[in-house]
Enzyme design. Sequence first.
Site, short mmCIF file in Angstrom:
data_model
loop_
_atom_site.label_atom_id
_atom_site.label_comp_id
_atom_site.label_asym_id
_atom_site.label_seq_id
_atom_site.Cartn_x
_atom_site.Cartn_y
_atom_site.Cartn_z
N GLY A 18 40.39 63.58 59.68
CA GLY A 18 40.97 64.01 60.95
C GLY A 18 39.99 64.91 61.67
N CYS A 19 40.51 65.82 62.45
CA CYS A 19 39.67 66.73 63.23
C CYS A 19 38.69 67.48 62.33
CB CYS A 19 40.56 67.72 63.97
SG CYS A 19 39.64 68.98 64.87
N PHE A 20 37.41 67.39 62.64
CA PHE A 20 36.43 68.04 61.76
C PHE A 20 36.51 69.55 61.80
CE2 PHE A 20 33.13 66.24 65.00
CZ PHE A 20 33.48 67.16 65.99
N TRP A 21 37.10 70.12 62.83
CA TRP A 21 37.26 71.58 62.85
C TRP A 21 38.06 72.05 61.64
CZ3 TRP A 21 39.53 72.19 68.45
CH2 TRP A 21 38.54 71.89 69.39
#
Length: 173
Positions: free
Chosen positions: A9-12
Amino acid sequence: MEKATFAGGCFWCMVTPFEELPGIGGIVSGYMGGTVPNPTYEQVKTGTTGHAEVVQIDFDPETFPYERLLELYGVQIDPTDPDGQFHDRGSQYRTAIFYHNEKQKQLAEEYLRQLGRSGRFDKPIVTAVEPASVFYPAEEYHQDYHKKNPKHYKEDREKSGRDEFIRAHYPEV
Protein backbone atom coordinates in the site's frame (compact mmCIF):
# COMPACT_ATOMS: atom_id res chain seq x y z
CA MET A 1 24.01 -6.06 3.23
CA GLU A 2 21.15 -7.50 1.22
CA LYS A 3 18.03 -5.91 -0.21
CA ALA A 4 14.39 -6.67 0.52
CA THR A 5 11.57 -5.02 -1.40
CA PHE A 6 7.95 -4.97 -0.25
CA ALA A 7 4.76 -3.46 -1.65
CA GLY A 8 2.20 -2.86 1.06
CA GLY A 9 0.00 0.00 0.00
CA CYS A 10 1.11 3.56 0.61
CA PHE A 11 4.88 3.56 1.00
CA TRP A 12 4.69 6.26 3.66
CA CYS A 13 3.17 3.73 6.05
CA MET A 14 5.65 1.00 5.16
CA VAL A 15 8.78 2.85 6.31
CA THR A 16 8.18 3.27 10.03
CA PRO A 17 7.81 -0.42 10.95
CA PHE A 18 11.33 -1.17 9.70
CA GLU A 19 13.31 1.90 10.69
CA GLU A 20 15.68 2.11 13.61
CA LEU A 21 15.93 -1.65 14.01
CA PRO A 22 19.31 -3.35 14.45
CA GLY A 23 20.64 -4.57 11.12
CA ILE A 24 18.55 -2.21 8.98
CA GLY A 25 20.90 -0.05 6.96
CA GLY A 26 18.40 2.08 5.09
CA ILE A 27 14.89 2.28 3.69
CA VAL A 28 14.00 3.99 0.42
CA SER A 29 10.47 4.55 -0.87
CA GLY A 30 10.03 3.91 -4.56
CA TYR A 31 8.35 2.07 -7.40
CA MET A 32 8.78 -1.43 -8.83
CA GLY A 33 7.02 -3.89 -11.06
CA GLY A 34 5.88 -1.68 -13.92
CA THR A 35 6.67 -1.03 -17.55
CA VAL A 36 7.31 2.72 -17.69
CA PRO A 37 10.97 3.70 -17.26
CA ASN A 38 11.71 6.34 -14.60
CA PRO A 39 8.08 6.76 -13.51
CA THR A 40 6.99 9.76 -11.51
CA TYR A 41 4.56 9.68 -8.60
CA GLU A 42 2.03 11.47 -10.79
CA GLN A 43 2.26 8.63 -13.33
CA VAL A 44 2.27 5.79 -10.79
CA LYS A 45 -0.73 7.10 -8.85
CA THR A 46 -2.89 6.75 -11.99
CA GLY A 47 -2.45 2.98 -11.83
CA THR A 48 -1.51 2.78 -15.51
CA THR A 49 2.25 2.17 -15.26
CA GLY A 50 2.07 -1.27 -13.64
CA HIS A 51 4.29 -0.13 -10.77
CA ALA A 52 3.56 -0.65 -7.11
CA GLU A 53 4.60 1.71 -4.36
CA VAL A 54 7.35 -0.15 -2.50
CA VAL A 55 9.95 0.19 0.19
CA GLN A 56 13.41 -1.15 -0.49
CA ILE A 57 15.30 -2.10 2.64
CA ASP A 58 19.03 -2.65 3.03
CA PHE A 59 19.54 -5.18 5.79
CA ASP A 60 22.23 -7.32 7.38
CA PRO A 61 20.88 -10.89 7.31
CA GLU A 62 23.15 -11.89 10.18
CA THR A 63 21.61 -9.26 12.47
CA PHE A 64 18.08 -9.08 11.05
CA PRO A 65 17.18 -12.24 9.10
CA TYR A 66 14.90 -12.06 6.08
CA GLU A 67 12.36 -14.22 7.90
CA ARG A 68 11.94 -11.47 10.52
CA LEU A 69 11.47 -8.90 7.75
CA LEU A 70 8.70 -11.07 6.28
CA GLU A 71 6.98 -11.36 9.66
CA LEU A 72 7.15 -7.61 10.21
CA TYR A 73 5.91 -6.95 6.67
CA GLY A 74 3.02 -9.38 7.05
CA VAL A 75 1.64 -7.57 10.08
CA GLN A 76 1.45 -4.29 8.12
CA ILE A 77 -0.80 -5.45 5.29
CA ASP A 78 -4.14 -7.02 4.43
CA PRO A 79 -2.82 -9.95 2.39
CA THR A 80 -6.34 -10.84 1.22
CA ASP A 81 -7.08 -7.61 -0.66
CA PRO A 82 -6.33 -7.82 -4.40
CA ASP A 83 -7.33 -4.22 -5.15
CA GLY A 84 -5.13 -2.11 -2.89
CA GLN A 85 -4.66 -1.52 0.80
CA PHE A 86 -7.11 0.08 3.18
CA HIS A 87 -8.27 3.42 1.76
CA ASP A 88 -5.66 3.37 -1.03
CA ARG A 89 -7.21 1.62 -4.01
CA GLY A 90 -5.68 0.42 -7.26
CA SER A 91 -2.91 -1.85 -8.48
CA GLN A 92 -0.26 0.68 -7.47
CA TYR A 93 -1.21 -0.09 -3.84
CA ARG A 94 -1.22 -3.88 -4.18
CA THR A 95 0.75 -6.16 -1.89
CA ALA A 96 3.78 -7.98 -3.24
CA ILE A 97 7.05 -9.41 -2.05
CA PHE A 98 9.73 -8.73 -4.67
CA TYR A 99 12.47 -11.28 -4.14
CA HIS A 100 16.14 -10.64 -4.92
CA ASN A 101 17.33 -14.26 -4.88
CA GLU A 102 15.95 -17.81 -4.77
CA LYS A 103 16.28 -18.06 -0.99
CA GLN A 104 14.09 -14.97 -0.55
CA LYS A 105 11.57 -16.44 -3.00
CA GLN A 106 11.36 -19.72 -1.11
CA LEU A 107 11.10 -18.00 2.27
CA ALA A 108 8.40 -15.61 1.00
CA GLU A 109 6.32 -18.41 -0.49
CA GLU A 110 6.59 -20.45 2.71
CA TYR A 111 5.70 -17.43 4.85
CA LEU A 112 2.56 -16.77 2.80
CA ARG A 113 1.56 -20.46 2.97
CA GLN A 114 1.89 -20.35 6.75
CA LEU A 115 -0.07 -17.11 6.90
CA GLY A 116 -2.84 -18.72 4.86
CA ARG A 117 -2.98 -21.66 7.28
CA SER A 118 -2.90 -19.39 10.35
CA GLY A 119 -6.66 -18.92 10.54
CA ARG A 120 -6.30 -15.12 10.91
CA PHE A 121 -8.15 -14.46 7.66
CA ASP A 122 -11.43 -15.71 6.21
CA LYS A 123 -10.36 -15.00 2.62
CA PRO A 124 -7.43 -16.41 0.61
CA ILE A 125 -4.00 -14.80 0.65
CA VAL A 126 -3.43 -12.90 -2.61
CA THR A 127 -0.08 -11.21 -1.92
CA ALA A 128 2.15 -11.86 -4.93
CA VAL A 129 5.73 -13.12 -4.85
CA GLU A 130 7.52 -11.63 -7.84
CA PRO A 131 11.13 -11.28 -8.97
CA ALA A 132 12.61 -7.90 -8.16
CA SER A 133 12.91 -5.68 -11.20
CA VAL A 134 14.25 -2.18 -11.69
CA PHE A 135 13.76 -0.10 -8.55
CA TYR A 136 13.01 3.57 -9.05
CA PRO A 137 13.39 5.74 -5.95
CA ALA A 138 10.42 7.98 -5.32
CA GLU A 139 10.78 11.72 -5.36
CA GLU A 140 12.67 13.26 -2.44
CA TYR A 141 9.54 14.66 -0.80
CA HIS A 142 8.29 11.07 -0.32
CA GLN A 143 11.44 9.93 1.47
CA ASP A 144 10.97 9.88 5.27
CA TYR A 145 7.60 11.53 4.74
CA HIS A 146 6.54 10.76 8.30
CA LYS A 147 9.43 12.87 9.61
CA LYS A 148 9.01 15.75 7.16
CA ASN A 149 5.23 15.99 7.53
CA PRO A 150 4.36 14.32 10.83
CA LYS A 151 0.92 15.90 11.24
CA HIS A 152 -0.28 14.98 7.75
CA TYR A 153 1.26 11.51 8.00
CA LYS A 154 -0.49 10.84 11.32
CA GLU A 155 -3.85 12.07 10.01
CA ASP A 156 -3.54 10.04 6.80
CA ARG A 157 -2.56 6.90 8.66
CA GLU A 158 -5.40 7.29 11.16
CA LYS A 159 -7.94 7.69 8.34
CA SER A 160 -6.56 4.79 6.32
CA GLY A 161 -7.90 1.94 8.45
CA ARG A 162 -4.49 0.25 8.57
CA ASP A 163 -4.07 0.47 12.34
CA GLU A 164 -7.58 -0.86 13.04
CA PHE A 165 -6.90 -3.79 10.73
CA ILE A 166 -3.61 -4.57 12.48
CA ARG A 167 -5.26 -4.44 15.92
CA ALA A 168 -8.11 -6.70 14.76
CA HIS A 169 -5.90 -9.36 13.15
CA TYR A 170 -2.77 -9.10 15.30
CA PRO A 171 -3.94 -8.15 18.81
CA GLU A 172 -0.65 -9.41 20.23
CA VAL A 173 1.31 -6.69 18.38
